[in-house]
Motif scaffolding. Structure first.
Motif, mmCIF file in Angstrom:
data_model
loop_
_atom_site.group_PDB
_atom_site.id
_atom_site.type_symbol
_atom_site.label_atom_id
_atom_site.label_comp_id
_atom_site.label_asym_id
_atom_site.label_seq_id
_atom_site.Cartn_x
_atom_site.Cartn_y
_atom_site.Cartn_z
ATOM 1 N N LEU A 8 0.832 -1.216 0.000
ATOM 2 C CA LEU A 8 0.000 0.000 0.000
ATOM 3 C C LEU A 8 0.865 1.265 0.000
ATOM 4 C CD1 LEU A 8 -2.954 -0.865 2.414
ATOM 5 C CD2 LEU A 8 -3.036 -0.562 -0.048
ATOM 6 N N CYS A 9 1.982 1.248 0.737
ATOM 7 C CA CYS A 9 2.895 2.407 0.757
ATOM 8 C C CYS A 9 3.499 2.640 -0.623
ATOM 9 C CB CYS A 9 4.000 2.198 1.785
ATOM 10 S SG CYS A 9 3.427 2.289 3.487
ATOM 11 N N LEU A 10 3.962 1.587 -1.274
ATOM 12 C CA LEU A 10 4.545 1.729 -2.609
ATOM 13 C C LEU A 10 3.514 2.205 -3.608
ATOM 14 C CD1 LEU A 10 6.889 -1.388 -2.839
ATOM 15 C CD2 LEU A 10 7.549 1.009 -2.699
ATOM 16 N N LEU A 11 2.295 1.708 -3.521
ATOM 17 C CA LEU A 11 1.219 2.135 -4.417
ATOM 18 C C LEU A 11 0.898 3.604 -4.215
ATOM 19 C CD1 LEU A 11 -0.856 1.222 -6.543
ATOM 20 C CD2 LEU A 11 -2.440 0.778 -4.658
ATOM 21 N N THR A 12 0.859 4.051 -2.972
ATOM 22 C CA THR A 12 0.599 5.461 -2.666
ATOM 23 C C THR A 12 1.697 6.354 -3.221
ATOM 24 O OG1 THR A 12 -0.503 4.785 -0.625
ATOM 25 C CG2 THR A 12 0.125 7.079 -0.796
ATOM 26 N N VAL A 13 2.942 5.989 -3.035
ATOM 27 C CA VAL A 13 4.071 6.779 -3.559
ATOM 28 C C VAL A 13 4.007 6.823 -5.081
ATOM 29 C CG1 VAL A 13 6.591 6.829 -3.770
ATOM 30 C CG2 VAL A 13 5.549 6.381 -1.558
ATOM 31 N N TYR A 14 3.717 5.713 -5.726
ATOM 32 C CA TYR A 14 3.625 5.688 -7.183
ATOM 33 C C TYR A 14 2.515 6.614 -7.676
ATOM 34 C CZ TYR A 14 2.585 4.111 -11.880
ATOM 35 O OH TYR A 14 2.331 4.085 -13.228
ATOM 36 N N LEU A 15 1.348 6.589 -7.033
ATOM 37 C CA LEU A 15 0.237 7.436 -7.460
ATOM 38 C C LEU A 15 0.530 8.920 -7.233
ATOM 39 C CD1 LEU A 15 -2.834 5.326 -6.267
ATOM 40 C CD2 LEU A 15 -2.036 5.671 -8.605
ATOM 41 N N LEU A 16 1.225 9.237 -6.152
ATOM 42 C CA LEU A 16 1.580 10.627 -5.891
ATOM 43 C C LEU A 16 2.558 11.168 -6.931
ATOM 44 C CD1 LEU A 16 1.990 10.736 -2.006
ATOM 45 C CD2 LEU A 16 0.271 11.907 -3.365
ATOM 46 N N PHE A 17 3.601 10.398 -7.236
ATOM 47 C CA PHE A 17 4.610 10.876 -8.182
ATOM 48 C C PHE A 17 4.158 10.760 -9.624
ATOM 49 C CE2 PHE A 17 7.441 10.322 -4.503
ATOM 50 C CZ PHE A 17 7.999 11.577 -4.494
ATOM 51 N N ASP A 18 3.200 9.935 -9.914
ATOM 52 C CA ASP A 18 2.672 9.826 -11.269
ATOM 53 C C ASP A 18 1.937 11.111 -11.658
ATOM 54 O OD1 ASP A 18 2.154 8.409 -13.699
ATOM 55 O OD2 ASP A 18 0.046 8.247 -13.025
ATOM 56 N N GLY A 19 1.323 11.785 -10.687
ATOM 57 C CA GLY A 19 0.604 13.031 -10.957
ATOM 58 C C GLY A 19 1.535 14.216 -11.147
ATOM 59 N N LEU A 20 2.822 14.063 -10.864
ATOM 60 C CA LEU A 20 3.779 15.164 -10.994
ATOM 61 C C LEU A 20 4.550 15.108 -12.304
ATOM 62 C CD1 LEU A 20 5.271 15.245 -7.393
ATOM 63 C CD2 LEU A 20 3.556 16.756 -8.373
ATOM 64 N N SER A 21 4.010 14.532 -13.282
ATOM 65 C CA SER A 21 4.674 14.389 -14.571
ATOM 66 C C SER A 21 4.974 15.764 -15.169
ATOM 67 C CB SER A 21 3.774 13.570 -15.510
ATOM 68 O OG SER A 21 4.164 13.765 -16.825
ATOM 69 N N LEU A 22 6.203 15.989 -15.607
ATOM 70 C CA LEU A 22 6.595 17.266 -16.200
ATOM 71 C C LEU A 22 6.085 17.408 -17.626
ATOM 72 C CD1 LEU A 22 10.262 17.587 -14.937
ATOM 73 C CD2 LEU A 22 8.233 18.748 -14.090
ATOM 74 N N SER A 23 5.859 16.328 -18.294
ATOM 75 C CA SER A 23 5.405 16.414 -19.681
ATOM 76 C C SER A 23 3.995 16.994 -19.770
ATOM 77 C CB SER A 23 5.456 15.037 -20.348
ATOM 78 O OG SER A 23 4.566 14.155 -19.674
ATOM 79 N N ALA A 24 3.221 16.868 -18.713
ATOM 80 C CA ALA A 24 1.865 17.422 -18.730
ATOM 81 C C ALA A 24 1.890 18.940 -18.652
ATOM 82 C CB ALA A 24 1.056 16.847 -17.578
ATOM 83 N N HIS A 25 2.967 19.503 -18.099
ATOM 84 C CA HIS A 25 3.048 20.950 -17.935
ATOM 85 C C HIS A 25 3.831 21.634 -19.051
ATOM 86 C CE1 HIS A 25 1.174 20.653 -14.035
ATOM 87 N NE2 HIS A 25 2.049 19.706 -13.694
ATOM 88 N N SER A 26 4.509 20.910 -19.869
ATOM 89 C CA SER A 26 5.270 21.520 -20.960
ATOM 90 C C SER A 26 4.535 21.291 -22.277
ATOM 91 C CB SER A 26 6.679 20.938 -21.018
ATOM 92 O OG SER A 26 6.604 19.553 -21.263
#
Length: 159
Positions: A8-26
């Motif tokens: 559950l901890c690894l899944l939470t970390v993955y979901l948090l960092f997946d939303g910080l994708s730089l390609s979505a902002h450029s």
């Protein structure tokens, strides 16, 4: 149970960092070149309010009433911020009253000089002798005149 919490901890970390994708902002548009503006537009100067004008006039009037710094310096004699005793042409500051092996002594300091350690009966300068040491004051004699100088003398700082 530990494996489940770790998953559950690894899944939470993955979901948090997946939303910080730089390609979505450029921009993925390679045809257009975007530039930022090279100048900043100045802000239109605002009119001073009547209250501000009155306040500025008041401040200017107060500034004009103040004496010039050079004139103020000439009228004042530079006094140190701590109590001193003037003997001859030197101002001495009483730094402390101490006792060593049942023999009291005092520490005095003049401007631009080393510490002076005096015991009862010792001469501070020519004609000035330390007569007595108490817990809060010292008594000096200059000829027939006795001078008492207190260690913690109260000052009102009134000139």
């Amino acid at each position: 149970m530990k494996w489940f919490i770790g998953f559950l901890c690894l899944l939470t970390v993955y979901l948090l960092f997946d939303g910080l994708s730089l390609s979505a902002h450029s921009s993925s548009d390679k045809k257009h070149k975007y530039t930022s503006s090279q100048s900043i537009n100045p802000v239109k100067e605002q009119e001073i309010l009547p209250v501000e004008k009155e306040w500025l006039a008041y401040l200017q009037e107060q500034e004009e009433k103040k004496p010039a710094p050079e004139a103020a310096k000439n009228n004042k004699v530079d006094k140190p911020p701590y109590p001193t005793i003037t003997i001859g042409e030197k101002n001495y500051q009483l730094l402390g009253i101490f006792k060593k092996d049942k023999h009291p002594f005092v520490l005095l300091k003049a401007v631009n000089s080393e510490l002076i350690e005096l015991q009862e009966g010792a001469a501070l300068s020519e004609g000035v002798v330390l007569q007595a040491i108490t817990a809060s004051a010292i008594t000096l004699s200059q000829g027939d005149e006795l001078i008492k100088f207190k260690l913690f003398e109260r000052s009102d700082h009134v000139e």
